[in-house]
Design an enzyme around this catalytic site. Structure first.
Site, PDB file in Angstrom:
ATOM      1  NE  ARG A 178      -3.722  -2.262   2.415  1.00  0.00           N
ATOM      2  CZ  ARG A 178      -4.478  -2.630   3.449  1.00  0.00           C
ATOM      3  NH1 ARG A 178      -4.489  -1.882   4.540  1.00  0.00           N
ATOM      4  NH2 ARG A 178      -5.214  -3.723   3.396  1.00  0.00           N
ATOM      5  NE  ARG A 184      -0.763   4.635   9.308  1.00  0.00           N
ATOM      6  CZ  ARG A 184      -2.047   4.285   9.385  1.00  0.00           C
ATOM      7  NH1 ARG A 184      -2.677   3.853   8.322  1.00  0.00           N
ATOM      8  NH2 ARG A 184      -2.691   4.376  10.532  1.00  0.00           N
ATOM      9  CD  GLU A 193      -7.638  -1.998  11.363  1.00  0.00           C
ATOM     10  OE1 GLU A 193      -7.725  -2.785  10.406  1.00  0.00           O
ATOM     11  OE2 GLU A 193      -7.632  -0.751  11.227  1.00  0.00           O
ATOM     12  CB  SER A 233     -10.655  -4.668   9.513  1.00  0.00           C
ATOM     13  OG  SER A 233     -11.840  -3.938   9.293  1.00  0.00           O
ATOM     14  NE  ARG A 267      -1.099  -2.075  12.007  1.00  0.00           N
ATOM     15  CZ  ARG A 267      -1.856  -0.986  12.027  1.00  0.00           C
ATOM     16  NH1 ARG A 267      -2.956  -0.970  12.776  1.00  0.00           N
ATOM     17  NH2 ARG A 267      -1.548   0.074  11.322  1.00  0.00           N
TER      18      ARG A 267
END
Length: 426
Positions: free
Chosen positions: A264, A279, A351, A354, A393
């Protein structure tokens, strides 16, 4: 993607649902575009009918010796043919205009989704476990402090190779990341009933359109010189496995999982989470995708959430589950649960998974359907996706939650078989 017929019949409900997501009313614009398309199609149909009738009249005129009338009709047919040819191109343009307008409108939330503008209005669903307590006096360290102290997490060399938002993992931490991914994929395939898939990491534009990343979020993607895109999540290839197909009723529910790297650009996150691995442009993730009958998708969402939770439970990590509000949900979701793991180094929840149900939103974009056993008419499937879970994560969470005062990291028991029995890093 939406059914324009449904929008016509439910314009007010459509606009009210969009308003919950902070979008302006769109039904009038879409219906106007569809009116233009329908009006033009009517003109084309009338022209085709006149061409057929005139063609028959040519024969009659020639048969009666009226050459002047025959030539007049021949000229008329030629004009109609030219109109139809240009009209078919205009029809494609009008259809494209309608589809383009609908393609950038987000999915409609379910009625029970809390209404809100951002993550501050998400609603706590449940918590699991307790925050860890530490016997040492110093404040818990963040993952990058621990990893750099061990010598196995190198951001400087990664920046030399690739720039910011990359990391080089080495030695025991590299092995721990691999162990986490292997543990997740094993659990989902051996206990949770998912089929493992190893998909391409490069896809063309169609799968990204099908799952909703294109056209609206192209700036978040990495595009190659061959017009392929690096996948932002394995949801893209996994969900599109059924694109353009009509499944049998017996094939549902279809559950697949993949452990892949994802890519990303993080175009909208400048200045956020610049330290550490939270990130990254490249990250490892275990993805879960389900394809179901419409009446089963909400139950499947709860099941998928449970599968993701099981990973954290077996790792012994404290977490909470949040129901996302309308303003924080992803573009294609109708309802989403986020799992947020506790990170003692940050003194915050972050987070880590999801899980979303998309209804038939993606299925319409992909033209993915199934044929019920009691019906000849195929119906659109429902699709779901979730992280099961984000490996990077999870690595952060293990390092921070299992840190010791001497800088070592205790390896969770469930991972030790994947680590050759190793009990501690450092």
């Amino acid at each position: 993607m939406f059914d324009i017929k449904w929008i016509r019949e439910n314009a007010d409900a459509f606009d009210k649902a969009l308003a919950k997501r902070g979008y302006e009313a769109s039904s009038a614009k879409l219906i106007a575009l569809d009116d233009s398309r329908r009006s033009h199609i009517t003109k084309l149909q009338e022209a085709q009918e006149r061409r057929n009738a005139a063609s028959k009249e040519i024969g009659k005129a020639k048969g009666s010796g009226d050459e002047a009338r025959a030539q007049e009709l021949i000229d008329e047919v030629a004009q109609i043919k030219a109109f139809i040819q240009s009209g078919e191109e205009e029809e494609r343009t009008l259809v494209g205009n309608l589809e383009a307008a609908m393609a950038v409108i987000p999915n409609l939330p379910y009625e029970d989704v809390p209404v809100g503008s951002d993550e501050n209005e998400n609603v706590l669903l449940k918590t699991h476990g307790e925050r860890p307590t530490f016997t040492f006096n110093e404040a818990p360290k963040e993952h990058y402090e621990l990893g750099e102290a061990l010598g196995d997490m190198d951001f400087a060399r990664a920046a030399k190779l690739s720039g910011s938002r990359f990391v080089v993992l080495k030695g025991q931490i590299a092995r721990l990341e691999r162990a986490l991914g292997q543990f997740m994929i094993d659990l989902h395939t051996q206990e949770n009933g998912y089929m493992e898939v190893s998909p391409p990491l490069l896809v063309n534009a169609d799968p990204l359109y099908g799952t909703g990343q294109l056209p609206k979020f192209e700036e978040d993607l990495f595009k190659s010189t061959t017009d392929h895109y690096l996948i932002p999540t394995a949801e893209v290839p996994l969900t599109n496995l059924v694109a353009g197909e009509i499944l049998s009723d017996e094939q549902l529910p279809l559950r697949v999982t993949a452990l892949t790297y994802c890519f990303r650009s993080e175009a909208g996150s400048a200045g956020r989470d610049t330290r550490g691995m939270l990130r990254q442009h490249q990250f490892l993730k275990c993805e879960l995708v389900s394809v179901t009958r419409p009446e089963e998708s909400l139950d499947e969402l709860d099941r998928m959430l449970g599968c993701a939770e099981l990973i954290l439970q077996k790792l012994g990590l404290h977490y909470r589950v949040m129901t996302l509000c309308t303003g924080d949900m992803g573009f294609g979701a109708r309802k989403t649960y986020d799992i947020e793991v506790w990170l003692p180094g940050q003194d915050a929840y972050r987070e880590i998974s999801s899980c979303s149900v998309c209804g038939d939103f993606q299925a319409r974009r992909m033209n993915a359907r199934y044929r019920p056993t009691d019906s000849k008419q195929p119906l659109h499937v429902h699709t779901l996706n979730g992280s099961g879970i984000a490996v990077g994560r999870a690595l952060i969470a293990v390092l921070e939650n299992y840190q010791n005062g001497d800088g070592s990291i205790t390896v969770p028991e469930v991972l030790r078989p994947y680590m050759g029995g190793l009990e501690k890093l450092g």
